[in-house]
Design a protein around this motif. Structure first.
Motif, short mmCIF file in Angstrom:
data_model
loop_
_atom_site.label_atom_id
_atom_site.label_comp_id
_atom_site.label_asym_id
_atom_site.label_seq_id
_atom_site.Cartn_x
_atom_site.Cartn_y
_atom_site.Cartn_z
N THR A 1 0.82 -1.19 0.00
CA THR A 1 0.00 0.00 0.00
C THR A 1 0.86 1.25 0.00
N ALA A 2 0.50 2.21 -0.83
CA ALA A 2 1.24 3.47 -0.90
C ALA A 2 0.93 4.34 0.31
N ILE A 3 1.81 5.29 0.57
CA ILE A 3 1.67 6.20 1.71
C ILE A 3 0.91 7.44 1.27
N TYR A 4 -0.06 7.85 2.07
CA TYR A 4 -0.85 9.02 1.75
C TYR A 4 -0.04 10.29 1.97
N LYS A 5 -0.11 11.20 1.02
CA LYS A 5 0.49 12.52 1.15
C LYS A 5 -0.59 13.55 0.82
N ARG A 6 -0.70 14.55 1.65
CA ARG A 6 -1.76 15.54 1.47
C ARG A 6 -1.58 16.29 0.16
N HIS A 7 -2.69 16.42 -0.56
CA HIS A 7 -2.69 17.19 -1.80
C HIS A 7 -2.54 18.68 -1.47
N ARG A 8 -1.62 19.35 -2.13
CA ARG A 8 -1.39 20.78 -1.90
C ARG A 8 -1.79 21.55 -3.16
N PRO A 9 -3.05 21.95 -3.24
CA PRO A 9 -3.51 22.62 -4.46
C PRO A 9 -2.80 23.93 -4.74
N GLU A 10 -2.34 24.61 -3.68
CA GLU A 10 -1.68 25.90 -3.88
C GLU A 10 -0.39 25.78 -4.67
N ASN A 11 0.14 24.56 -4.78
CA ASN A 11 1.37 24.34 -5.53
C ASN A 11 1.11 24.00 -7.00
N THR A 12 -0.16 23.83 -7.38
CA THR A 12 -0.47 23.43 -8.76
C THR A 12 -0.64 24.66 -9.64
N LEU A 13 -0.37 24.47 -10.91
CA LEU A 13 -0.49 25.57 -11.87
C LEU A 13 -1.94 26.00 -12.02
N LEU A 14 -2.88 25.06 -12.05
CA LEU A 14 -4.29 25.41 -12.20
C LEU A 14 -4.75 26.32 -11.06
N TYR A 15 -4.42 25.95 -9.84
CA TYR A 15 -4.85 26.76 -8.70
C TYR A 15 -4.26 28.17 -8.78
#
Length: 500
Positions: free
Chosen positions: A7-21
């Motif tokens: 099972t992979a390890i969960y990492k919080r999604h950081r939308p502020e780092n994405t180009l779309l955001y």
């Protein structure tokens, strides 16, 4: 073997780092000011979509505190916007849940064929403006295809029924407004026996002649209906839409530009969007199971057998995918938004370009109006069908044999499956287990608090900033991708004919 399935390890999604955001955060206020400068404003549901997207996944707007019962390791889980427009994160969650629901509770155990109907460009705009007429058009389409299936199985509509799940897609590969229908039909008809059971009669794949006749009937019936209700008018030579002109309606302008691949905002308003050709024009013929007429296109070449649930789930995920892919989004060195097409067009076009302000307009045009159901059930899968509880594995619907609760005052109450939890979605799609502590790798995590008070949020985040000073550093836009090499055979053009 076990290592590959770990099972992979969960990492919080950081939308502020994405180009779309960052594009929305930076240019959405400019977009609204540009509209106000012309005396227009967005509908409330569109503004709410953008505002909630900018709050989605941000710890500053609230979160859950999750702690491991064993090692006491703690993590924060941010809230999501749960919107249906263009949020990739929430769209991915909805995709996973929709696919799991369809495969496990509705379509399991039957051969399924995907029928895809594309509409002429003018009708895409019309159905985007009139959701009620969209529902009527879908009824016409389903009636034509289901009648063909039932008749080919050797029955009449009174003797047997087919069933379908239709997902309405509002977007095209170039972020254009493109209303079309992905319909998952039973590859056969279901008849009811005298003793109360059901029998499934399978049919053969449709021939090209069948497809041609079907698309002709569908286009003729839809045109007749729209002319009857006054939305289409005909003269001796042409047919044209009878849309009311409202200068105050900013969304109509954005949708009209999006559906016709034109620029909606800025000094180049009304011109064709920029495109990039990096491949030679394709000379391949059409698919075998594809027919088209008058801008209508019907395709039925994708099929999944009853013993192929994994293939069916991949298909369900594809047709319920989010509108925009962040992996195909980038910026040019000249400040243009570049979006890569999922599949190149026949003339070799692989990318489209937008000014940032116009890009925000393209996102606004894709947002569905409130209370518009994008997933529809027909035939034996319809909510009011007497056969639904008999033909679905979840036994949901009328006359369900599953009791709500033993001893309930309403023993015949239909059974309704619960929606998948966020943890179940992550586990099913990405093999990520949020209930497992990433530090001690034990399944013993508990939600201890829901933090929504702004003062408490600020205290916790300030504490984390002091504890991890590099974790909240401001991030810039992702690195710009270099343009294609000069030796590539490409051409930037405006007058590209996207066809219907």
């Amino acid at each position: 073997m076990l290592a590959t399935q770990q099972t992979a390890i969960y990492k919080r999604h950081r939308p502020e780092n994405t180009l779309l955001y960052q594009l929305v955060e930076r240019h959405y206020p400019e977009f609204k000011e540009a509209l106000l400068g012309h005396g227009k404003q967005l509908p409330k549901f569109v503004e709410r979509e953008f505002d909630d997207f900018l709050r989605c996944g941000r710890l500053e707007n609230g979160f859950l505190r999750v702690v491991c019962d064993d090692c006491k390791h703690e993590k924060l889980v941010a809230f999501s916007c749960k919107r249906r427009g263009f949020c990739p994160s929430c769209g991915a969650r909805r995709m996973a849940e929709s696919a799991a629901l369809l495969v496990d509770d509705v379509l399991q155990g039957y051969p399924i064929r995907q029928w895809v109907l594309s509409l002429p460009i003018p009708l895409r705009l019309l159905l985007a403006r009139y959701p009620n007429e969209l529902s009527k058009a879908m009824q016409i389409i389903h009636r034509a295809i289901s009648t063909y299936i039932v008749n080919k199985a050797g029955f009449s509509n009174k003797q047997a029924k087919s069933g379908a799940v239709t997902l309405i897609q509002r977007f095209g590969s170039a972020l254009n407004l493109n209303i079309h229908f992905h319909m998952l039909f039973l590859e056969g008809a279901i008849s009811e026996n005298t003793w109360g059971g059901t029998t499934f009669t399978r049919i053969k794949a449709p021939s090209h002649n069948d497809m041609v006749e079907l698309v002709h009937n569908i286009s003729h019936r839809i045109a007749q209906y729209l002319e009857k209700v006054g939305l289409v008018q005909r003269d001796m030579e042409n047919s044209y839409l009878n849309l009311p002109i409202d200068d105050e309606d900013s969304l109509l302008q954005l949708q009209g530009a999006s559906v016709s691949y034109r620029i909606a905002m800025g000094p180049q308003q009304g011109q064709k969007v920029l495109t990039l050709q990096t491949l030679p024009a394709s000379t391949e013929g059409e698919y075998g199971q594809l027919a088209s007429t008058s801008g209508f296109s019907l395709h039925a070449g994708v099929f999944a057998n009853a013993d192929e649930p994994e293939k069916l789930e991949r298909l369900c995920r594809y047709i319920s995918r989010p509108a925009i892919s962040e992996q195909r989004l980038s910026m040019t060195q000249h400040g243009k938004v570049r979006y890569e097409l999922k599949t190149p067009y026949r003339d070799g076009t692989t990318h489209v370009f937008f000014d940032p302000i116009d890009f925000i307009g393209k996102l606004a045009a894709l947002i569905p109006p409130p209370r518009l159901n994008l997933t529809r059930f027909f035939g034996v899968f319809a909510p009011n069908s007497n056969l639904r509880a008999k033909v679905t594995s979840s036994q949901r619907g009328k006359n369900s044999p599953r009791l709500a609760k033993e001893g309930s005052e309403q023993p015949d109450k239909p059974y309704y499956a619960r929606a998948m939890s966020w943890a179940q979605r992550l586990k099913r799609v990405f093999n990520i287990d949020i209930t497992e502590c990433e530090k001690c790798q034990k399944h013993a995590v508990t939600i201890i608090a829901c933090i929504i008070d702004s003062h408490v949020i600020q205290k916790i985040l300030k504490h984390l900033d002091k504890k991890h000073p590099t974790s909240s550093q401001a991030t810039l836009l992702p690195p710009l991708r270099a343009p294609p090499e000069e030796e590539h055979d490409f051409n930037i053009q405006r007058d590209f004919n996207f066809g219907a």
